[in-house]
Design a protein around this motif. Structure first.
Motif, short mmCIF file in Angstrom:
data_model
loop_
_atom_site.label_atom_id
_atom_site.label_comp_id
_atom_site.label_asym_id
_atom_site.label_seq_id
_atom_site.Cartn_x
_atom_site.Cartn_y
_atom_site.Cartn_z
N ALA A 1 0.83 -1.21 0.00
CA ALA A 1 0.00 0.00 0.00
C ALA A 1 0.87 1.26 0.00
CB ALA A 1 -0.92 -0.01 1.21
N ALA A 2 2.00 1.22 0.69
CA ALA A 2 2.89 2.39 0.77
C ALA A 2 3.48 2.73 -0.60
CB ALA A 2 4.00 2.14 1.79
N VAL A 3 3.96 1.70 -1.32
CA VAL A 3 4.55 1.99 -2.63
C VAL A 3 3.46 2.39 -3.63
CG1 VAL A 3 6.60 0.57 -2.28
CG2 VAL A 3 4.55 -0.47 -3.28
N LEU A 4 2.26 1.86 -3.47
CA LEU A 4 1.15 2.28 -4.33
C LEU A 4 0.79 3.74 -4.07
CD1 LEU A 4 -1.22 -0.84 -4.32
CD2 LEU A 4 -0.34 0.33 -6.36
N ALA A 5 0.85 4.16 -2.82
CA ALA A 5 0.56 5.56 -2.49
C ALA A 5 1.58 6.47 -3.16
CB ALA A 5 0.57 5.75 -0.98
N ASP A 6 2.85 6.08 -3.16
CA ASP A 6 3.87 6.86 -3.86
C ASP A 6 3.59 6.91 -5.37
OD1 ASP A 6 5.19 7.26 -1.47
OD2 ASP A 6 6.57 5.56 -1.75
N TYR A 7 3.17 5.78 -5.90
CA TYR A 7 2.85 5.69 -7.34
C TYR A 7 1.68 6.61 -7.69
CZ TYR A 7 1.58 3.34 -11.76
OH TYR A 7 1.27 3.05 -13.07
N PHE A 8 0.68 6.66 -6.82
CA PHE A 8 -0.48 7.54 -7.04
C PHE A 8 -0.04 9.00 -7.03
CE2 PHE A 8 -3.12 4.03 -7.03
CZ PHE A 8 -4.48 4.35 -7.02
N ARG A 9 0.81 9.36 -6.07
CA ARG A 9 1.26 10.76 -6.00
C ARG A 9 2.09 11.13 -7.22
NH1 ARG A 9 1.57 9.57 -0.38
NH2 ARG A 9 3.66 8.71 -0.60
N GLU A 10 2.99 10.25 -7.61
CA GLU A 10 3.86 10.55 -8.75
C GLU A 10 3.07 10.75 -10.03
OE1 GLU A 10 7.67 8.63 -11.19
OE2 GLU A 10 6.72 7.49 -9.57
N ASN A 11 2.03 9.94 -10.22
CA ASN A 11 1.26 9.99 -11.46
C ASN A 11 -0.05 10.74 -11.32
OD1 ASN A 11 2.78 8.01 -13.44
ND2 ASN A 11 2.78 7.00 -11.43
N LYS A 12 -0.25 11.40 -10.16
CA LYS A 12 -1.45 12.21 -9.90
C LYS A 12 -2.73 11.41 -10.17
CE LYS A 12 0.82 16.64 -10.92
NZ LYS A 12 2.19 16.07 -10.97
N LEU A 13 -2.76 10.20 -9.66
CA LEU A 13 -3.89 9.31 -9.92
C LEU A 13 -5.05 9.51 -8.95
CD1 LEU A 13 -2.03 5.95 -10.74
CD2 LEU A 13 -2.95 7.67 -12.32
N SER A 14 -4.87 10.37 -7.97
CA SER A 14 -5.95 10.60 -7.00
C SER A 14 -7.02 11.55 -7.52
CB SER A 14 -5.37 11.15 -5.69
OG SER A 14 -4.48 10.21 -5.11
N LEU A 15 -6.77 12.17 -8.67
CA LEU A 15 -7.76 13.08 -9.26
C LEU A 15 -8.99 12.30 -9.70
CD1 LEU A 15 -5.34 15.26 -11.43
CD2 LEU A 15 -6.26 15.79 -9.16
#
Length: 339
Positions: A200-214
């Protein structure tokens, strides 16, 4: 040219019945389609029957028997593949009978055909150290290296089938506690799989890097290729094999070729060895029946048996023959006689 009853039946079966009435997934329908592509190829090459001229009268038990023989002997298909093709043909025969009652007798003959017995499949899986050596290979200093490390970590941690991984959308990842991934498997059945905190931690970094939370990116593929399209099964297999090859240089005992399904097997075996109940593993993997999951238990039992046998003390066969002891024989005879 007049359309044959076989052509009408097959078209309705693949385009209406399977997706509309049975609600099968696209991948399952493609598997059925591939079976009939082989049937048409066999008919043309071995029976001189052009596809547009095949009728239900041609599609009989003798035709299917010859087709299955051709699959094994000329195309080199294994018993499991042969049985899978037969299963698809039997299902079609059952449907054709409902549309053409005159086909009833022949369809019954086809449905009575049984698959060949095959040896119990062996389960290929990795040790935790093997898995770790692969996950250490991606260069996390690069964007695609980070993507690959997260992709492989998620594939192992979730026990996902490769197509389930390819089909993942951003909305399928829940990063809030408890972190989960929603997988859509065979028959469009979904299951919610818990994730380790490290994944989950590395996925959270991946989301931030690729702005996937939008919000506008919720329906985007979770993992994309260089063209921005979702990864294919072949693409995931290529990524995995690339790092397997690299890991083998530092871990010579690693198999040369490892498919994505081996990671799924590995996760199941590691859960079993950690004491996880088979029922939980069944639900985790998305199996319909626990019978399917029991293969991991049998593999683990065989592995333990071999380990025990490897440390057994062998007793040399130089013990005296008890049949040569006359007094003992006499005692046994009298004992039996008293009863």
């Amino acid at each position: 040219m007049r359309t044959t009853d076989f052509a009408q039946c097959l078209t309705a079966y693949l385009t209406v019945y399977l997706p509309g009435q049975l609600g099968l997934s696209e991948n399952t329908i493609m598997s059925y389609r591939d079976t009939f592509k082989l049937v048409l190829l066999f008919a043309e090459q071995k029976r001189s029957l052009r596809p547009e001229r095949i009728t239900l009268a041609d599609f009989n038990a003798e035709f299917i028997t010859a087709f299955l023989f051709w699959l094994e002997k000329e195309r080199g298909c294994c018993t499991a593949t042969r049985n899978q093709r037969l299963s698809a043909l039997r299902a079609f025969a059952q449907y054709a009978r409902s549309q053409h009652p005159a086909y009833l007798l022949e369809s019954q003959k086809i449905e009575d055909m049984r698959g060949k017995k095959s040896p119990a499949p062996t389960i290929a899986y990795l040790t935790p150290d093997d898995m770790a050596s692969i996950l250490l290979q991606p260069d996390t200093e690069t964007k695609y290296g980070r993507r690959d490390m997260i992709l492989l970590s998620l594939m192992y941690d979730s026990g996902a089938r490769v197509q389930e991984l390819c089909d993942l959308q951003v909305r399928d990842i829940r990063l809030r506690k408890p972190p989960t991934v929603t997988l859509t498997g065979k028959g469009n059945k979904t299951r919610h799989v818990p994730l380790m905190s490290s994944t989950a931690a590395v996925l959270a970094d991946y989301f931030r890097e690729n702005k996937l939370s939008l919000n506008e990116k919720l329906d985007w593929p979770l993992f994309t290729n260089h063209q921005g399209k979702k990864l294919t099964r072949a693409g995931v297999t290529y990524i995995l094999q690339k790092y397997v090859t690299a890991a083998k240089e530092i871990n010579p005992n690693l198999p040369s070729k490892i498919s994505p399904h081996v990671l799924r097997h590995s996760k199941a075996m590691h859960m079993l060895q950690a004491g996880t109940n088979l029922i939980y593993i069944r639900d985790f993997l998305g199996h319909t029946h626990v019978d399917t999951t029991e293969i991991y238990a049998r593999t683990d039992t065989d592995m333990k048996r071999r380990a025990i046998e490897s440390v057994q003390i062998k007793i040399e066969p130089d013990l005296p023959q008890w049949t040569e002891d006359k007094s003992l024989m006499s005692m046994l005879t009298n004992l039996c006689g008293n009863n």
